[in-house]
Structure formats: C-alpha cells, structure tokens
Write a protein that holds these residues in place. Structure first.
Motif, mmCIF file in Angstrom:
data_model
loop_
_atom_site.group_PDB
_atom_site.id
_atom_site.type_symbol
_atom_site.label_atom_id
_atom_site.label_comp_id
_atom_site.label_asym_id
_atom_site.label_seq_id
_atom_site.Cartn_x
_atom_site.Cartn_y
_atom_site.Cartn_z
ATOM 1 N N GLN B 282 74.749 83.821 24.285
ATOM 2 C CA GLN B 282 73.796 82.751 23.981
ATOM 3 C C GLN B 282 74.035 82.194 22.583
ATOM 4 O O GLN B 282 73.976 80.988 22.364
ATOM 5 C CB GLN B 282 72.362 83.267 24.135
ATOM 6 C CG GLN B 282 71.962 83.415 25.608
ATOM 7 C CD GLN B 282 70.590 84.038 25.789
ATOM 8 O OE1 GLN B 282 70.182 84.889 24.995
ATOM 9 N NE2 GLN B 282 69.877 83.637 26.842
ATOM 10 N N GLU B 287 74.879 79.173 28.492
ATOM 11 C CA GLU B 287 73.658 79.260 29.294
ATOM 12 C C GLU B 287 73.839 80.361 30.335
ATOM 13 O O GLU B 287 74.829 80.391 31.051
ATOM 14 C CB GLU B 287 73.401 77.927 29.992
ATOM 15 C CG GLU B 287 72.194 77.976 30.920
ATOM 16 C CD GLU B 287 72.095 76.743 31.815
ATOM 17 O OE1 GLU B 287 72.595 75.670 31.432
ATOM 18 O OE2 GLU B 287 71.535 76.892 32.921
ATOM 19 N N ARG B 289 72.601 82.332 33.755
ATOM 20 C CA ARG B 289 71.786 82.249 34.970
ATOM 21 C C ARG B 289 71.831 83.605 35.662
ATOM 22 O O ARG B 289 72.886 84.019 36.139
ATOM 23 C CB ARG B 289 72.320 81.168 35.908
ATOM 24 C CG ARG B 289 72.365 79.798 35.217
ATOM 25 C CD ARG B 289 72.788 78.698 36.140
ATOM 26 N NE ARG B 289 72.889 77.444 35.385
ATOM 27 C CZ ARG B 289 73.329 76.307 35.899
ATOM 28 N NH1 ARG B 289 73.708 76.263 37.171
ATOM 29 N NH2 ARG B 289 73.403 75.213 35.153
ATOM 30 N N ILE B 317 78.520 78.035 30.882
ATOM 31 C CA ILE B 317 77.469 78.532 31.771
ATOM 32 C C ILE B 317 78.018 79.784 32.450
ATOM 33 O O ILE B 317 79.221 79.850 32.745
ATOM 34 C CB ILE B 317 77.099 77.493 32.851
ATOM 35 C CG1 ILE B 317 76.772 76.135 32.215
ATOM 36 C CG2 ILE B 317 75.927 77.979 33.706
ATOM 37 C CD1 ILE B 317 76.574 75.012 33.211
#
Lengths: 420, 420
Positions: B282, B287, B289, B317
């Motif tokens: 981070q 990001e 998930r 991500i």
C-alpha cells in the motif's frame, strides 16, 4: 452426438489429463500391459464387430484398399496388442529435465518435459489406430479423445471400450480414454471447437480430412499431410545402388506416404539408368509416366501431364523426369514436394551435404530409401504419424513429440531490479 | 492494402526465405550490424516520424500507457540498435545438428535445425518491436512480414524501410523484411490467409488481438497470451524472503505480463505475513483486493469479486487470497492462472518439487520472482515474446524457438524390406 455431449467428454478428459500428468511410469506401463491383454482377450468381440463393419463396407462398395485397412484378423489383433506392449517398453518422456543451467544471480533454470494435456485424434478406416493412438497418448501422460472413421465404428467402439476399461481398472483416471461414438461429421466439428479443453488435434487420414480440420479447428493441429516423395539420382551416382533404392522406394509398399512418387534423374546418367530401372519397375507392375526426355530414352511410356508432378499416387504408378542439373532437381523438389521425405543417390560428398542442407522436408536422405521415414526405423519407437508441418514436430511423431517443455526455475530469494 | 498486394509481399518473402535459409552466419551478422548502424544514423528521420505519430495519438486521446509505449527518443533508439547488435552476437541456431545416432542397419539418423520460413509478426503500439522482431527473424534465417499498430504507422514505416535497405545492402535477399504499410484491419485478415506462403504468425499484443488472430488465421500461431501470475507463500516459508519476492513481483514493473496479479497465502502464515506485505504494498501505491479471510486479517481492504481472480490488472492492483493448503493453492492456480509464470515461496523441499511438477505453466519458480520470466534473464538472449501455448514453444521465445528440426539420414544404399 450433440455439442453438449462432446463438450462433456472434453471436460472429463481435461480433468483426467491433470491427474494423468502426475501418474508415475510404473502405473502407466501396468495399464498399457493390461490394455494389451484386454485387446487379445477381447479378440472374439472385436472380430465379430469388425465383421459387421466389413459387411456394411462391402455393401457400400468401398474400394479394396478401404476394405483392407478396415479388416482385422487374429494376427492383426495380436500385432495391435504387441504394439501397445512395445509402447509400454519405451522410456517415459514425462518429467525429463532436458537441460539445466545456472545464471549469474544464482538461479538454476531448466526445462522439464510435460504432457500436452488432451489430444484429439481424428482418423479414418484403420481400427488399429485406435489402440495405437491411445497407447502413445497415455504413455506420454496425455488424455485422448478418439474419433475414428464411420466405416470402423463398430470395431472402434469395442476396442475403445476395452481400452477405457483396462485403463481405469489399472488406476488411470476416469475419462482419460474417450471415444466419440458417432458417425456424423458434426461431432468432429464440435470436437474442433473445444479449445481450452483440448490441447492438440492430430488428423490422420487423407488430404481432404486434413484440409477440413485445418479450416475448422480453433485448436492447434499436428498434421500428417500427403507424401509426395522424390528420389533424385545424381550425376556419377552408383547406378546399382540407385536402382535398388529407387525400386525399393516405389515398390516395397506403394500405398504409404513415404513411398516414392516421382523419380528425378540427372541427364548424364539417364541414358544408362532409365532403361534399367524402368524395365524392372514395369516388370513389377509399375506404370511409368515420363517427361519428353524420359520418353525419348525408353520406348512405350505414357506422357506425364503437368498434374502428375503434384500427384500422390499411393499406387504402382511413377512419374519420371530427366533434369539438367542438381539445382534443377532441388528446385523441382521445392516446387512439388510435400515436405515429407526426399532422397538423393549420389557419390559426390559436397552435393550430398548440399542436398541435406538445401532440401526442406521432414526427412532428407542421402543414399537410402525414403521408405525409412518411420518412427520405428528411426529408433524412436512407435509413431503417431509423420508430421509435414514445421511447427512443434516435423517428421515421425513419437512419444517425445506428444510432450512439451516448460521452464523450471529454482532460486533462494532472487528478485529482479528493472532499474538496472 | 488489397489481398493481391499482401499476397505479393508473401510471395516475395517466401522466395526470400528459401535463399535466406542458406545464408552463412557471417553475412547475417554483418547485415544485423548494418541494420543497427542504419537505425542510429536514421534517428532524426525516425524521431520526426514518431513525433507525428505521438501528436496524432494525443489528438485521439490515447491513454498515457499507449503514449509511453509509442514514444521514442534518442535513448530508446540507441537501445533498439543495441538490441540488434546483441542479436548479432548470439550464436546462430541454423544448421545445428542437435543429435545424431546410428541405426543397426548402418543408417545415421540426425536432427538438423532449420529456419521456419516466413514469420508474420502482428503487434501494437511499440515501434521498438519492429527492429527487435526483424533482427530475431533474420538471425534465425527467417523472412519476416511486419504489421504494427496504426498508432505507430509512421515510425514503423521509417524503421522498417531502414531495416529492409540495410538488409538488402548487406547481401540478404530482397523481400526478407516486408512491412505491411496499412492501418486497416483488412490487411491483417489478408495476411492470415497466406497459408503455404507464411509459416508462422506471432501476435504480440493484448488479449483482443490474440483472440482475433486465433479466430481468423489459417496459419499456425505462436501466441503470447495474457499473464495472470500467482505467487504462493507456503506454510513455513521464510517470510522475509516471501515479502521481498512478492513485493518485487508486483511492484518492479506492474505493467508487464510476468508481474504478479494474485497473491496466495497459506492460512498458517497469513496472520503474520499479510499485515506486513499489505502495508508495504500500500505504501508503494498498490490497491489490495482481498478475500474475506484477508480482510479479516488486515483492515480497510476492498473486497475481491469473483472476476478479480481472473483479471490481469497490468497495474498497481493485487488480489489476495488466504488458502487452507498447498493443494488449494495449486488448484486455484490451475483454475485461474494463464499458464505464463507461477511461483512458490517455500522452505519445504518436497513441496518445492511438487510445485515444479504439478503446476502447469510456461515457467514455474521456486523462491524467486516471476519477473524473471524473460529470455534475457533465462540466458537465451533476446526474446520474441513469451508463449503461453503448449505447442512448439512454451515460455520465452528465443532464436531457437524460431527454428524447427528436420531429420537427416545418411546411408550407403540401405533399402527397407517390409516383408520382414
């Protein structure tokens, strides 16, 4: 068979393939021996199914060539079983590390042979292919989906169910030998749409079958195309040797793909060589179709039409052409050869080397018969056919050619710095 | 470009390929050095064409990623030329006899590496691919037909004409570097119909391009599919090592195919490992998930949807999943991986060996970052891309993978007796 049914076979085979890839050689070999026994023990059942196939084929007025390919007897079933045992005896390609090398950062990089996954085999009248193809696929760790010709449907149904039962009974995963029990062409079309489930399609049969598969398939193909093989007799060749090789290449077994279809003869040796070889071939029942210069040297030969240079006779017919040079022979082969096998008979070392380098075919021969183009003759064991394509495998397709190599990398914490 | 025009390029390339296959390494290398010089000497011309491409792309509101791939500067041109020189320095695969063995009848059977013939390369915005692809094809004795993306048409036109001129000027056959100077999609369709003239199509680009080529092509394909790479952190793994490897696999260069898209963590190490790696990622702008168990261990993470497990983000991500066992990790990879590269971080020898064997991907790593999946990093020299297919070549595609092996057979009069 509906698309849904074919897809279900594909899904089962796909699952089976994951398990089969990890089965140890001993278990695979035991399964193959059990398959061989099952074929022999089930011979009565196979033969009675085959008799109905044959009766039906006779009613349909199939050619004697088709009937011969279709017909089974005890000897052929024995050969079938022996073929499966032979495959069991071959060394297992799966898991072989073909190379491994260190990198400066300490990584060890290697290549490991692994099965392809699921192989779809589409073939024609010969029911022997069923056992053959299944044995090669299983030994190389691949699940197989078999789709034979309509003429042999009853024979294939019995054979494939013997195979599947023996495989499962020996501990191979369920679904690893699937049979498309259908005579409609739709079923093939369905099979060819299973990309993601089926990893390779091998069409074994005539040109028409191959073209149809190439047009339709969304799955990669390993094609066994036609064999239009040449033998070129060079200036200064040993003519006794040339005669033996040319005669063998044409007459030993004219109906197969590695038989010679066209003979090219250098103009310097043609006057001496052609009368001898043509006479001998004619005695063996071969019809000769010659170029004008051939016809000037030997009487009573029919004229070769343009189309003859591109025709795979698969029969006792031979086209013959006199060429002015080595280069003309190589150019003729490049223009008309099918890329299966090509041979030169020569006494000249440098032209032998040039032929090996310059002729683009799956197998290129110096002073030997193209009839040797065969996995067994090359020492690879049994073969799945002969590939005339360039990608993945060229020439005889053995066990190794039914696998691929993945990279394996062993480290102890290495990371990559892209800024360097 | 009309079908006829594309076909003419194909025919010229086909002819050129026959000649190029026989060109000795010295001449090919001289040509590559001349190409490198030509690129550098032509940099002003390239850059001004590239400026127009860029201006146009900005007008079309292309993403910054596309603009970055499209943009050239002196440094990038220098790298392009250096890349070509590097290819010249690699050892020549053509003519290599990879194996040769005797048969009981005295035949010597061997395998000789030969070029594939004509390779069509279809790519997108990156103009550097033009020089790269051409250099690899020429060095491996193949003629090349280049079809770049519309965004880079002016840059590619200049680069490919510099390449073709330098190649011809150095004695390579005319037509061996062809460029499809067209922005319409029809031209690609035409190219994909040239079976018999073109031997291989290599699509380099996004999933959409690959699918379209797979649907349309009658020519065999070597596909560089998407990369959905996992790193699995095993029970008992060295968590410092795991952190370094996972961080590197995600962050080093997130926009490329060998970057990690999914992190799998064994439940035993998740409570200790996840807070550390998630925090560090981070901080680097990634990001996260997460699956429900991940979100229970680390606060403030968005929930991963089903589609996340199948998504190649190519961006900062990462999807993260806690797994209950080694087997669950392997099964997740089998279900969601794209077959490009997969890694395990483990201290357990037998699970390391199992991972290497059981995971089916082009490259399988133990204790190293998937970012190493690269021809250069593997020591193969430059690469044409990374194949995610199983046929012909898997993993990084180097010079060797742009050739095939034919059989050569040397005899002294051997014939085959089928009656035996």
């Amino acid at each position: 068979m509906t698309m849904q049914m074919v897809r279900e076979l594909g899904e089962a085979a796909h699952l089976a393939a994951r398990a089969l890839a990890l089965v140890v050689p001993e278990v695979k070999n035991r399964a193959l021996m059990a398959i061989a026994d099952a074929l022999w023990n089930g011979r009565a059942e196979i033969l009675s199914a085959n008799e109905i196939d044959l009766a039906e084929a006779r009613l349909q007025h199939h050619s004697s060539a088709v009937l011969d390919r279709l017909a089974l007897d005890e000897r052929r079933i024995e050969k079938m079983a022996a073929g499966v045992r032979q495959v069991a005896a071959l060394s297992d390609p799966v898991g072989e590390i073909t190379r491994m090398w260190p990198r400066p950062n300490g990584l060890l990089v290697g290549r490991m042979r692994v099965p392809l996954g699921v192989i779809g085999v589409i073939y024609e009248a010969r029911p022997g292919v069923t056992a053959d193809a299944a044995a090669l696929c299983l030994k190389s760790g691949n699940a197989v989906i078999l789709k034979g010709g309509r003429e042999a449907i009853r024979s294939n149904r019995v054979i494939s169910s013997l195979l599947a039962d023996a495989a499962m009974g020996s501990g191979l995963p369920k679904g690893c030998v699937a049979f498309i029990d259908s005579v409609d062409r739709e079923a093939v079309t369905h099979l060819l749409q299973l990309s993601g489930l089926v990893d390779l399609i091998i069409p074994r049969g005539g040109e028409e079958l191959i073209r149809a598969v190439q047009r339709t398939s969304t799955i990669p193909i390993l094609a066994h195309d036609k064999g239009l093989c040449h033998t070129y007799v060079d200036e200064g060749a040993d003519l006794v040797m040339a005669e033996e090789i040319a005669f063998n290449a044409k007459v030993d077994r004219p109906g197969v793909c590695n038989a010679m279809e066209s003979l090219l003869v250098h103009e310097r040796v043609a006057p001496l060589f052609l009368p001898r070889i043509v006479g001998r071939l004619q005695e063996a029942g071969v019809e000769i179709r010659g170029c004008p210069r051939t016809r000037a040297l030997v009487q009573g030969i029919v004229s070769a039409a343009e189309v003859d240079w591109d025709t795979e006779y698969l029969d006792l017919i031979l086209s013959v052409k006199v060429v002015g040079s080595f280069e003309e022979a190589v150019a003729h082969i490049a223009a008309h050869g099918s890329g299966l096998a090509e041979a030169i008979v020569t006494a000249d070392h440098s032209r032998a080397m040039r032929f090996l380098r310059e002729v683009d075919a799956g197998a290129v021969f110096v002073n030997a018969s193209t009839r040797f183009t065969d996995g067994g003759e090359f020492g690879m064991g049994a073969e799945m056919g002969i590939s005339t394509q360039k990608l993945h495998a060229r020439g005889p397709v053995g066990l190794t050619e039914l696998t691929c190599e993945k990279f394996i990398v062993m480290g102890d914490g290495q990371v990559r710095d892209s800024t360097k």
